[in-house]
Design a protein around this motif. Structure first.
Motif, PDB file in Angstrom:
ATOM      1  N   GLU A  58     -26.771  61.885  20.409  1.00 25.39           N
ATOM      2  CA  GLU A  58     -27.160  61.139  21.612  1.00 25.39           C
ATOM      3  C   GLU A  58     -26.027  60.225  22.085  1.00 25.39           C
ATOM      4  OE1 GLU A  58     -30.701  59.006  20.580  1.00 25.39           O
ATOM      5  OE2 GLU A  58     -31.969  60.778  20.676  1.00 25.39           O
ATOM      6  N   THR A  59     -25.407  59.526  21.139  1.00 23.06           N
ATOM      7  CA  THR A  59     -24.335  58.591  21.486  1.00 23.06           C
ATOM      8  C   THR A  59     -23.122  59.325  22.032  1.00 23.06           C
ATOM      9  OG1 THR A  59     -25.120  57.090  19.752  1.00 23.06           O
ATOM     10  CG2 THR A  59     -22.895  56.711  20.607  1.00 23.06           C
ATOM     11  N   SER A  60     -22.738  60.412  21.389  1.00 26.24           N
ATOM     12  CA  SER A  60     -21.590  61.206  21.854  1.00 26.24           C
ATOM     13  C   SER A  60     -21.830  61.742  23.262  1.00 26.24           C
ATOM     14  CB  SER A  60     -21.336  62.385  20.915  1.00 26.24           C
ATOM     15  OG  SER A  60     -20.984  61.921  19.651  1.00 26.24           O
ATOM     16  N   ALA A  61     -23.034  62.248  23.491  1.00 31.70           N
ATOM     17  CA  ALA A  61     -23.360  62.781  24.820  1.00 31.70           C
ATOM     18  C   ALA A  61     -23.316  61.678  25.867  1.00 31.70           C
ATOM     19  CB  ALA A  61     -24.736  63.448  24.791  1.00 31.70           C
ATOM     20  N   LEU A  62     -23.883  60.524  25.546  1.00 33.97           N
ATOM     21  CA  LEU A  62     -23.896  59.396  26.487  1.00 33.97           C
ATOM     22  C   LEU A  62     -22.481  58.954  26.821  1.00 33.97           C
ATOM     23  CD1 LEU A  62     -25.492  57.103  27.986  1.00 33.97           C
ATOM     24  CD2 LEU A  62     -25.162  55.770  25.891  1.00 33.97           C
ATOM     25  N   LEU A  63     -21.666  58.745  25.810  1.00 32.19           N
ATOM     26  CA  LEU A  63     -20.301  58.273  26.039  1.00 32.19           C
ATOM     27  C   LEU A  63     -19.456  59.334  26.733  1.00 32.19           C
ATOM     28  CD1 LEU A  63     -19.686  56.400  22.667  1.00 32.19           C
ATOM     29  CD2 LEU A  63     -20.243  55.389  24.889  1.00 32.19           C
ATOM     30  N   GLY A  64     -19.683  60.594  26.414  1.00 30.30           N
ATOM     31  CA  GLY A  64     -18.965  61.677  27.080  1.00 30.30           C
ATOM     32  C   GLY A  64     -19.301  61.763  28.553  1.00 30.30           C
ATOM     33  N   GLU A  65     -20.531  61.454  28.883  1.00 30.30           N
ATOM     34  CA  GLU A  65     -20.992  61.528  30.268  1.00 30.30           C
ATOM     35  C   GLU A  65     -20.634  60.278  31.070  1.00 30.30           C
ATOM     36  OE1 GLU A  65     -25.385  61.794  31.959  1.00 30.30           O
ATOM     37  OE2 GLU A  65     -24.922  63.426  30.571  1.00 30.30           O
ATOM     38  N   ARG A  66     -20.797  59.100  30.462  1.00 34.49           N
ATOM     39  CA  ARG A  66     -20.640  57.836  31.185  1.00 34.49           C
ATOM     40  C   ARG A  66     -19.319  57.121  30.934  1.00 34.49           C
ATOM     41  NH1 ARG A  66     -26.165  54.844  32.016  1.00 34.49           N
ATOM     42  NH2 ARG A  66     -24.751  53.116  32.374  1.00 34.49           N
ATOM     43  N   ASP A  95     -17.077  54.446  28.593  1.00 28.86           N
ATOM     44  CA  ASP A  95     -17.360  53.256  27.789  1.00 28.86           C
ATOM     45  C   ASP A  95     -18.707  52.656  28.158  1.00 28.86           C
ATOM     46  OD1 ASP A  95     -14.804  53.679  26.838  1.00 28.86           O
ATOM     47  OD2 ASP A  95     -13.933  51.940  27.854  1.00 28.86           O
ATOM     48  N   LEU A  96     -19.401  52.121  27.145  1.00 29.65           N
ATOM     49  CA  LEU A  96     -20.690  51.478  27.337  1.00 29.65           C
ATOM     50  C   LEU A  96     -20.523  49.984  27.098  1.00 29.65           C
ATOM     51  CD1 LEU A  96     -23.772  51.594  27.754  1.00 29.65           C
ATOM     52  CD2 LEU A  96     -23.969  52.058  25.283  1.00 29.65           C
ATOM     53  N   THR A  97     -20.791  49.184  28.121  1.00 33.13           N
ATOM     54  CA  THR A  97     -20.699  47.736  28.021  1.00 33.13           C
ATOM     55  C   THR A  97     -22.096  47.160  28.047  1.00 33.13           C
ATOM     56  OG1 THR A  97     -18.553  47.736  29.120  1.00 33.13           O
ATOM     57  CG2 THR A  97     -19.748  45.645  29.075  1.00 33.13           C
ATOM     58  N   LEU A  98     -22.434  46.397  27.014  1.00 31.95           N
ATOM     59  CA  LEU A  98     -23.765  45.820  26.872  1.00 31.95           C
ATOM     60  C   LEU A  98     -23.689  44.305  26.876  1.00 31.95           C
ATOM     61  CD1 LEU A  98     -25.012  48.083  23.947  1.00 31.95           C
ATOM     62  CD2 LEU A  98     -25.689  48.259  26.355  1.00 31.95           C
ATOM     63  N   GLY A  99     -24.436  43.683  27.771  1.00 30.75           N
ATOM     64  CA  GLY A  99     -24.635  42.243  27.726  1.00 30.75           C
ATOM     65  C   GLY A  99     -25.725  41.959  26.703  1.00 30.75           C
ATOM     66  N   ILE A 100     -25.690  40.771  26.111  1.00 33.73           N
ATOM     67  CA  ILE A 100     -26.622  40.448  25.030  1.00 33.73           C
ATOM     68  C   ILE A 100     -27.250  39.086  25.275  1.00 33.73           C
ATOM     69  CG2 ILE A 100     -26.836  40.052  22.540  1.00 33.73           C
ATOM     70  CD1 ILE A 100     -24.198  41.752  22.296  1.00 33.73           C
ATOM     71  N   ASP A 101     -28.583  39.025  25.143  1.00 37.07           N
ATOM     72  CA  ASP A 101     -29.268  37.742  25.084  1.00 37.07           C
ATOM     73  C   ASP A 101     -30.129  37.755  23.819  1.00 37.07           C
ATOM     74  OD1 ASP A 101     -31.872  38.769  25.611  1.00 37.07           O
ATOM     75  OD2 ASP A 101     -31.874  38.116  27.689  1.00 37.07           O
ATOM     76  N   PRO A 102     -30.887  36.716  23.524  1.00 37.38           N
ATOM     77  CA  PRO A 102     -31.604  36.686  22.241  1.00 37.38           C
ATOM     78  C   PRO A 102     -32.617  37.808  22.025  1.00 37.38           C
ATOM     79  CG  PRO A 102     -31.536  34.501  23.197  1.00 37.38           C
ATOM     80  CD  PRO A 102     -30.998  35.440  24.236  1.00 37.38           C
ATOM     81  N   THR A 103     -33.065  38.451  23.087  1.00 41.38           N
ATOM     82  CA  THR A 103     -34.095  39.473  22.900  1.00 41.38           C
ATOM     83  C   THR A 103     -33.730  40.841  23.452  1.00 41.38           C
ATOM     84  OG1 THR A 103     -35.185  38.901  24.987  1.00 41.38           O
ATOM     85  CG2 THR A 103     -35.961  37.767  22.995  1.00 41.38           C
ATOM     86  N   ARG A 108     -21.842  37.893  22.791  1.00 43.39           N
ATOM     87  CA  ARG A 108     -22.524  37.977  24.084  1.00 43.39           C
ATOM     88  C   ARG A 108     -22.239  39.277  24.831  1.00 43.39           C
ATOM     89  NH1 ARG A 108     -24.377  34.412  21.590  1.00 43.39           N
ATOM     90  NH2 ARG A 108     -24.779  32.287  22.283  1.00 43.39           N
ATOM     91  N   LEU A 109     -21.249  40.030  24.370  1.00 45.58           N
ATOM     92  CA  LEU A 109     -20.884  41.276  25.039  1.00 45.58           C
ATOM     93  C   LEU A 109     -20.402  42.259  23.979  1.00 45.58           C
ATOM     94  CD1 LEU A 109     -20.439  42.412  27.989  1.00 45.58           C
ATOM     95  CD2 LEU A 109     -18.047  41.831  27.646  1.00 45.58           C
ATOM     96  N   LEU A 110     -20.906  43.477  24.048  1.00 46.40           N
ATOM     97  CA  LEU A 110     -20.519  44.532  23.116  1.00 46.40           C
ATOM     98  C   LEU A 110     -20.041  45.717  23.939  1.00 46.40           C
ATOM     99  CD1 LEU A 110     -20.637  45.300  20.035  1.00 46.40           C
ATOM    100  CD2 LEU A 110     -22.837  46.351  20.540  1.00 46.40           C
ATOM    101  N   VAL A 111     -18.840  46.213  23.634  1.00 46.35           N
ATOM    102  CA  VAL A 111     -18.284  47.365  24.349  1.00 46.35           C
ATOM    103  C   VAL A 111     -18.077  48.477  23.342  1.00 46.35           C
ATOM    104  CG1 VAL A 111     -16.388  48.241  25.762  1.00 46.35           C
ATOM    105  CG2 VAL A 111     -17.115  45.840  25.990  1.00 46.35           C
ATOM    106  N   ILE A 112     -18.726  49.612  23.604  1.00 50.16           N
ATOM    107  CA  ILE A 112     -18.578  50.793  22.760  1.00 50.16           C
ATOM    108  C   ILE A 112     -17.748  51.782  23.552  1.00 50.16           C
ATOM    109  CG2 ILE A 112     -19.769  52.636  21.530  1.00 50.16           C
ATOM    110  CD1 ILE A 112     -22.200  50.703  21.363  1.00 50.16           C
ATOM    111  N   ARG A 113     -16.539  52.039  23.087  1.00 50.25           N
ATOM    112  CA  ARG A 113     -15.597  52.910  23.788  1.00 50.25           C
ATOM    113  C   ARG A 113     -16.000  54.373  23.670  1.00 50.25           C
ATOM    114  NH1 ARG A 113     -13.377  49.571  27.114  1.00 50.25           N
ATOM    115  NH2 ARG A 113     -12.528  47.731  26.103  1.00 50.25           N
ATOM    116  N   ASP A 114     -15.631  55.144  24.657  1.00 50.15           N
ATOM    117  CA  ASP A 114     -15.982  56.568  24.642  1.00 50.15           C
ATOM    118  C   ASP A 114     -15.223  57.340  23.572  1.00 50.15           C
ATOM    119  OD1 ASP A 114     -13.474  56.665  25.824  1.00 50.15           O
ATOM    120  OD2 ASP A 114     -14.168  57.607  27.675  1.00 50.15           O
TER     121      ASP A 114
END
Length: 180
Positions: free
Chosen positions: A42-50, A52-60, A89-95
């Motif tokens: 799932e992760t490989s397909a997502l990153l291959g399609e989109r 890098d994935l950048t995620l903002g983070i809050d407590p929930t 506060r920010l997580l970036v998962i590279r493709d």
């Protein structure tokens, strides 16, 4: 979650499921291997399609831009809460993410950190020690109490910090709160 971000939500749910499973199954368990294989696909397909994935983070929650794509209010096991608590506060998962790094990230997110803060070995430190090449994060330095994050619609603090901060400090130091 919008249709465009459903694959992100699916990956984050699979990541949380796998991370929690690490505490229940032996490392050689076949079910655990199947969970991880599914997460990797799932992760490989997502990153291959989109990309890098950048995620903002809050407590929930995790966010893509301003859209909440994953929510978990369980402070014991919540990945967003653990990351936020430790200043991330920010997580970036590279493709270019590797299978090994995804496993290491899941393992970190699934680890119970009982007593860890007394030793100074929080999640942020463990991520730094993991020396990820394809996972990056940004955060804040130091202690930020929730009083600083509570604001009304105009951005003004909801509480008087000059009054509340000494009370918070007494609690931190374990002093009696006779005036509270």
């Amino acid at each position: 979650v919008s249709a465009a971000n459903l694959p992100v939500a699916k990956v984050l749910n699979s990541l949380a499921r796998f991370a929690r499973s690490l505490g229940f199954y032996a490392p050689s368990n076949r079910t655990l291997g199947l969970f991880f294989d599914n997460l990797w696909r799932e992760t490989s397909a997502l990153l291959g399609e989109r990309g890098d994935l950048t995620l903002g983070i809050d407590p929930t929650a995790f966010y893509v831009k301003d859209e909440r794509v994953y929510e978990d209010r369980d402070r014991e096991q919540s990945a967003p809460f653990r990351l936020f608590r430790d200043g991330i506060r920010l997580l970036v998962i590279r493709d270019t993410l590797t299978r090994e790094e995804l496993f290491a990230l899941a393992k970190l997110l699934g680890t119970r950190f009982t007593g860890v803060h007394r030793q100074g070995d929080d999640l942020r430190t463990r991520m730094w020690n993991a020396d990820f090449r394809h996972i990056q994060y940004e955060g804040i330095e130091g202690f930020v109490h929730e009083l600083y994050t509570q604001a009304d619609d105009e951005g003004e603090p909801r509480v008087e910090l000059t009054r509340e901060l000494p009370r918070v400090m007494r609690r931190i130091h374990g002093e009696a709160l006779l005036s509270d």
